[in-house]
Scaffold this motif. Structure first.
Motif, PDB file in Angstrom:
ATOM      1  N   VAL A 269       0.846  -1.197   0.000  1.00 58.32           N
ATOM      2  CA  VAL A 269       0.000   0.000   0.000  1.00 58.32           C
ATOM      3  C   VAL A 269       0.881   1.245   0.000  1.00 58.32           C
ATOM      4  O   VAL A 269       1.866   1.317   0.734  1.00 58.32           O
ATOM      5  N   GLY A 270       0.511   2.234  -0.806  1.00 61.33           N
ATOM      6  CA  GLY A 270       1.141   3.543  -0.774  1.00 61.33           C
ATOM      7  C   GLY A 270       0.093   4.614  -0.516  1.00 61.33           C
ATOM      8  O   GLY A 270      -0.938   4.634  -1.197  1.00 61.33           O
ATOM      9  N   ILE A 271       0.323   5.467   0.480  1.00 62.46           N
ATOM     10  CA  ILE A 271      -0.591   6.573   0.797  1.00 62.46           C
ATOM     11  C   ILE A 271       0.218   7.855   0.740  1.00 62.46           C
ATOM     12  O   ILE A 271       1.128   8.054   1.553  1.00 62.46           O
ATOM     13  N   ASP A 291       4.117  -4.091   4.250  1.00 63.76           N
ATOM     14  CA  ASP A 291       4.623  -3.317   3.107  1.00 63.76           C
ATOM     15  C   ASP A 291       3.734  -2.106   2.830  1.00 63.76           C
ATOM     16  O   ASP A 291       3.146  -1.971   1.749  1.00 63.76           O
ATOM     17  N   VAL A 292       3.649  -1.235   3.814  1.00 59.70           N
ATOM     18  CA  VAL A 292       2.835  -0.019   3.720  1.00 59.70           C
ATOM     19  C   VAL A 292       3.758   1.186   3.782  1.00 59.70           C
ATOM     20  O   VAL A 292       4.563   1.312   4.707  1.00 59.70           O
ATOM     21  N   ASP A 293       3.654   2.077   2.803  1.00 61.17           N
ATOM     22  CA  ASP A 293       4.473   3.280   2.743  1.00 61.17           C
ATOM     23  C   ASP A 293       3.562   4.502   2.791  1.00 61.17           C
ATOM     24  O   ASP A 293       2.680   4.657   1.940  1.00 61.17           O
ATOM     25  N   ILE A 294       3.752   5.356   3.805  1.00 61.17           N
ATOM     26  CA  ILE A 294       2.947   6.565   3.987  1.00 61.17           C
ATOM     27  C   ILE A 294       3.887   7.760   3.938  1.00 61.17           C
ATOM     28  O   ILE A 294       4.860   7.809   4.691  1.00 61.17           O
ATOM     29  N   THR A 323       6.185   2.085   6.955  1.00 54.15           N
ATOM     30  CA  THR A 323       7.010   3.291   6.942  1.00 54.15           C
ATOM     31  C   THR A 323       6.117   4.522   6.900  1.00 54.15           C
ATOM     32  O   THR A 323       5.207   4.606   6.064  1.00 54.15           O
ATOM     33  N   VAL A 324       6.376   5.464   7.817  1.00 58.61           N
ATOM     34  CA  VAL A 324       5.698   6.764   7.802  1.00 58.61           C
ATOM     35  C   VAL A 324       6.790   7.830   7.739  1.00 58.61           C
ATOM     36  O   VAL A 324       7.670   7.876   8.608  1.00 58.61           O
TER      37      VAL A 324
END
Length: 472
Positions: A269-271, A291-294, A323-324
């Motif tokens: 996910v990419g936000i 695997d989430v990138d914010i 990752t934020v």
């Protein structure tokens, strides 16, 4: 000589005639696709209140936020007005949207168009697949549900309004607005009112999430304004490969349970580049996410960015590789929060918070493994294992009513491998009365933390128990 000239003229006329016939034939075969005004799609039975399950495929996050630009697909645009939509804000346009969806779903690069300068009202609807690739739902006008529980059709689910189900390679975009008409739902007697004389009473309390993507992959959501949701603004459940870009999400600070973006059982996910202000978590990440990138997100007022809550009802919870970065959190009840219930199992690992600006935030950095919604929760021996959490370049101001750093870890399952670097948090006004709090938390300070966090224990716990049982 005259006969030769006549022969050349005849030959030239024949060539021109052949070319003209060829052009006619080419135009004849290059006709537009006809719009099929078929019947509505019957909603599937399963997504009404489905059990979450992640798909088995593993696509990457889509990289282009506008891969299906309808400008290049004019032959495949299905305008909801051509299917009977009125767009006056009062007529029920549900059947028209379902018919346009069915037609667009059947062709490659189909576009469902809700044009600007119209206000469309539809009831709870499931837009289901599978569909042909590169499907676009383009909202340029205003789209809204019925105005509150009193006008909600009795046959419709009160748990969700707009559902996208079993889709692959689909884009939801446009310059339009999704208006949730949430105020009547927030005012239900059962809701936790937060005013000075607020109260809560028993009674029906279901309120619909505004937008839900379920068991879908390779999704792009971009450009939209989403506001005043009755409950969560946007949910992703059982999805893989999601790009969220340039969204504006807003609801009042005291609107209950209005999380901005919630993801669970969702991977890759990419936000990005979004503004979120609401009455609950800005972004919340549930179990089964990895695997989430914010990045480049502004939150507030809100309850900050939350991992959890996790492990409720003795369940296993697994979250990893989050990752934020490059975010702003302002005027919020929480900043960066990890919250788990006692008695759960599983693991939260490899989380990175970097380059975060805080502006008058309570509980700026918070790990709470004693999360509970009442005072009746009992102490438990098992817990969701929290390890590998990095806080780097976290700076700004905090609300002095609570300490800016709070690590409350399980008595039996300590938090480990917490890294603090360039953390500088100063009072927004007044003076801090309590030092940062730590309980059973282990880690490393790469630089001096402001305020000093002397309670973080160096290295690893001496008697760390076997944590393989907490893996995922």
């Amino acid at each position: 000589m005259e006969s030769i000239r006549e022969l050349l003229l005849i030959l030239l006329a024949v060539i021109l005639l052949v070319q003209n016939l060829s052009n006619v034939e080419a135009r004849y075969h290059h006709h537009k696709k006809q719009k099929n005004k078929g019947s509505t799609v019957p909603p599937p039975a399963s997504p009404e209140n489905p059990v979450s399950s992640s798909p088995s495929y593993s696509p990457s996050v889509p990289s282009d936020p506008y891969p299906n630009d309808p400008v290049n697909s004019t032959d495949c645009i299905f305008d909801v007005r051509d299917y009977g939509a009125v767009g006056d804000g009062s007529a029920d346009d549900t059947a028209a949207f379902r018919a346009a969806w069915k037609a667009a779903c059947a062709v490659e690069a189909g576009v469902v168009l809700a044009p600007s300068d119209y206000v469309f009202k539809i009831t709870s609807t499931i837009f289901s697949g599978p569909c042909k690739p590169r499907l676009v739902f383009q909202l340029d006008g205003v789209l809204m549900p019925p105005d509150g529980p009193d006008t909600w059709p009795k046959a419709d689910s009160r748990k969700q309004w707009l559902v996208f189900y079993k889709l692959d390679d689909m884009t939801f975009t446009g310059k339009g607005t999704i208006e949730g008409n949430g105020q009547p739902w927030w005012d239900l007697p059962c809701k936790p009112h937060r005013g000075p004389n607020g109260s809560t009473s028993s009674g029906p309390c279901d309120s619909p999430a505004l937008i839900r993507f379920f068991m879908s992959s390779n999704l792009v959501v971009s450009g939209l304004t989403i506001q005043n949701s009755p409950q969560f603004h946007m949910k992703f459940d059982g999805c893989e490969g999601v790009m969220i870009d340039k969204l504006s999400i807003s609801s009042p600070k005291l609107s209950p349970n209005t999380d901005g973006i919630h993801i669970e059982n969702t991977k890759s996910v990419g936000i990005y580049n979004s503004m979120i202000s609401n009455g609950d978590d800005c972004i919340s990440i549930g179990t089964g996410c990895s695997d989430v990138d914010i990045a480049d997100v502004t939150c507030g007022p809100s309850h900050g960015i939350s991992i959890g809550s996790l492990g409720a009802h003795y369940s296993q919870a697994c979250v990893s590789n989050i990752t934020v970065r490059n975010a702003i959190i302002r005027e919020s009840d929480n900043g960066l929060r990890i919250k788990t219930w006692q008695g759960g199992t599983g693991c939260v690992s490899d989380l990175s918070f970097e380059n975060i600006q805080m502006e008058n935030v309570r509980n700026c950095i918070n790990i709470d493994q004693y999360y509970c919604l009442s005072k009746e929760c009992l102490n438990q021996t098992s817990a969701v294992f929290v390890t590998g959490i990095t806080y780097r370049n976290i700076k700004g101001t905090y609300d002095v009513r609570t300490p800016p750093i709070h690590f409350a870890c399980s008595d039996t399952v300590p938090c480990t491998k917490i890294t603090m670097a360039e953390v500088e948090l100063l009072p927004y006004e007044g003076q801090l009365l309590d030092d940062p709090f730590c309980w059973n938390a282990y880690g490393t300070q790469e630089t001096l933390t402001i305020p000093p966090i002397d309670c973080l224990q160096e290295g690893e716990p001496q008697s760390e128990q076997e944590v393989s049982a907490y893996g995922c």
